[in-house]
Design an enzyme around this catalytic site. Structure first.
Site, PDB file in Angstrom:
ATOM      1  N   THR A 301       0.838  -1.197   0.000  1.00  0.00           N
ATOM      2  CA  THR A 301       0.000   0.000   0.000  1.00  0.00           C
ATOM      3  C   THR A 301       0.875   1.251   0.000  1.00  0.00           C
ATOM      4  O   THR A 301       2.082   1.187   0.222  1.00  0.00           O
ATOM      5  CB  THR A 301      -0.914   0.048   1.243  1.00  0.00           C
ATOM      6  OG1 THR A 301      -0.108   0.329   2.394  1.00  0.00           O
ATOM      7  CG2 THR A 301      -1.638  -1.271   1.456  1.00  0.00           C
ATOM      8  N   CYS A 302       0.236   2.403  -0.222  1.00  0.00           N
ATOM      9  CA  CYS A 302       0.998   3.642  -0.340  1.00  0.00           C
ATOM     10  C   CYS A 302       1.302   4.272   1.014  1.00  0.00           C
ATOM     11  O   CYS A 302       1.952   5.316   1.079  1.00  0.00           O
ATOM     12  CB  CYS A 302       0.231   4.635  -1.204  1.00  0.00           C
ATOM     13  SG  CYS A 302      -0.057   3.949  -2.838  1.00  0.00           S
ATOM     14  N   ASP A 303       0.843   3.656   2.099  1.00  0.00           N
ATOM     15  CA  ASP A 303       1.061   4.197   3.436  1.00  0.00           C
ATOM     16  C   ASP A 303       2.465   3.828   3.920  1.00  0.00           C
ATOM     17  O   ASP A 303       2.846   2.660   3.869  1.00  0.00           O
ATOM     18  CB  ASP A 303       0.004   3.599   4.366  1.00  0.00           C
ATOM     19  CG  ASP A 303       0.006   4.250   5.732  1.00  0.00           C
ATOM     20  OD1 ASP A 303       1.008   4.912   6.088  1.00  0.00           O
ATOM     21  OD2 ASP A 303      -0.991   4.092   6.442  1.00  0.00           O
TER      22      ASP A 303
END
Ligand SMILES: *Cc1c(COP(=O)(O)O)cnc(C)c1O
EC number: 4.1.1.17
Length: 399
Positions: A301-303
């Protein structure tokens, strides 16, 4: 999924603990786990929500259900009681007691369980911070619940904390609860020692499981209860931890950082938030360089929280396209997976090999560092399925 490891763990509890076993569904709410447990003789379940109740009911119309969440919605209590035959409810306050009585229309056949706060030394996760009546408030609640119990049973329950590394924690908690029972001067029909039974992880090899059984039996003998008082337990982790691995793929390597297609929002919550270095195995056909090196993982994910520090020991030449098996994720691993950012889609395969480590004699008690080939891994598959629901409906499989 390794169903046999669930059966073996279920057998251990039934053979070694003189207690009714309620499986804590939240540890791994997969239908195959519930089916396997029922086949292995564990037919009682600790549930915490209406969805968990419906899940167990979808597998078994007769399984015994205990709604052990000390704070429940009114309509969940009503549906549990009237639609699903739930008779056992936990509580840790006078208001919740009144709510349960109201929501069941003043039912007389309730088993009411008082959740007590106990000290949680020796556990990786404390479970007394949020729930449980404090020792000094317990006597008045115990009395009120005893008076509200008509044709059912009255019990006490506690949780020493998850991944409890000290068997004596159960004995200490039982002594603490025993003192509250004496002060209240009530008769108790059930003593429920909750969950907390451990599994094996790198750097966390617990004492022999028999020591937990012995400590609980000793603690029970010392409690101010009668010969008819029942002993219950609610293991989650210990029944399922060994039962699942994930097989994920390396999408990119940057130095000692491997970018995988699973992570914090998938099955690796504890690898992120508790920094647990779960055991890993490189899965590749063909040779790999002999030397093992420490790696860190990043999830898809982009987190930027989606990071697992490890260290995870893998052959130095691990590269894009390789598969990695991450083991001991049967408890609070696969159960925590979300669909955030479009990831978390997976297939499930049943295998019959040993878990990466075992407290029940299926594998070494500590975690060896090993590697295997994709062909070998594929050969182990005995059954293949795609989970139902949102994730399973997607066309493309990510891992
Ligand atoms: C989570 C939980 C369990 C299971 O705990 P484990 O540490 O996984 O054994 C049992 N009882 C209650 C009430 C729980 O909340």
């Amino acid at each position: 999924m390794r169903p046999r490891s669930v059966s073996v763990a279920a057998r251990w509890f039934q053979d070694n603990l003189k207690a009714e076993v309620f499986y804590a569904v939240k540890a791994n709410p997969s239908s195959w786990v519930i089916e396997t447990l029922i086949e292995a003789g564990v037919t009682a379940f600790d549930v915490a929500s209406l969805s968990e109740i419906e899940l167990v009911r979808s597998v078994s119309a007769t399984a015994r259900l205990a709604f052990m969440h000390p704070v429940k919605g009114r309509s969940a209590i009503t549906k549990a009681y009237f639609d699903h035959g739930v008779r056992t409810f936990a509580l840790d306050s006078h208001d919740e007691l009144q709510k349960i009585l109201d929501a069941t229309g003043g039912a007389k056949d309730l088993n009411l369980m008082v959740r007590m706060a106990v000290s949680a030394d020796g556990a990786a996760y404390t479970l007394s911070g949020k729930f449980g009546v404090a020792t000094h408030d317990a006597p008045s609640l115990l009395l009120a619940v005893r008076q509200a119990t008509v044709d059912g049973l009255m019990g006490v329950s506690f949780h020493v904390g998850s991944q409890c590394m000290r068997p004596s924690a159960y004995e200490a908690a039982m002594a603490q609860v025993g003192r509250a029972i004496s002060r209240a001067g009530v008769f108790v029909d059930i003593v429920d020692v909750g969950g907390g039974f451990p599994s094996v992880y790198p750097g966390m090899v617990p004492p022999d499981m028999q020591e937990y059984a012995d400590a609980i039996h000793r603690g029970f003998n010392e409690m101010p209860v009668s010969e008819t008082t029942e002993l219950w337990c609610e293991p989650g982790r210990a029944l399922v931890a060994e039962s699942s691995s994930i097989l994920c793929q390396v999408e990119l390597r940057k130095g000692d950082a491997l970018y995988l297609n699973d992570g914090s929002y998938g099955s690796l919550f504890d690898a992120t938030h508790s920094r647990w270095p779960f055991p890993v195995k490189l899965v590749r056909d063909g040779d790999s360089a002999g030397e093992l090196k420490p790696f860190r993982f990043y999830g898809p994910t982009c987190d930027s929280i989606d990071h697992m520090p490890g260290p995870f020991y893998l052959p130095a030449d691990v590269r894009e396209g390789d598969y990695i098996e991450i083991g001991m994720l049967g408890a609070y691993g696969v159960a925590m997976s979300t669909g955030f950012n479009g990831y978390g889609v997976h297939d499930i395969a049943a295998v019959e090999d040993a878990p990466m480590a075992s407290l029940y004699g299926l594998a070494p008690r500590s975690i060896p560092t090993v590697r295997t080939t994709a062909e070998e891994t594929a050969r182990k598959v005995v059954r293949f399925s795609r989970p139902k629901g949102k994730a399973g409906q997607r066309k493309k499989s990510r891992r």
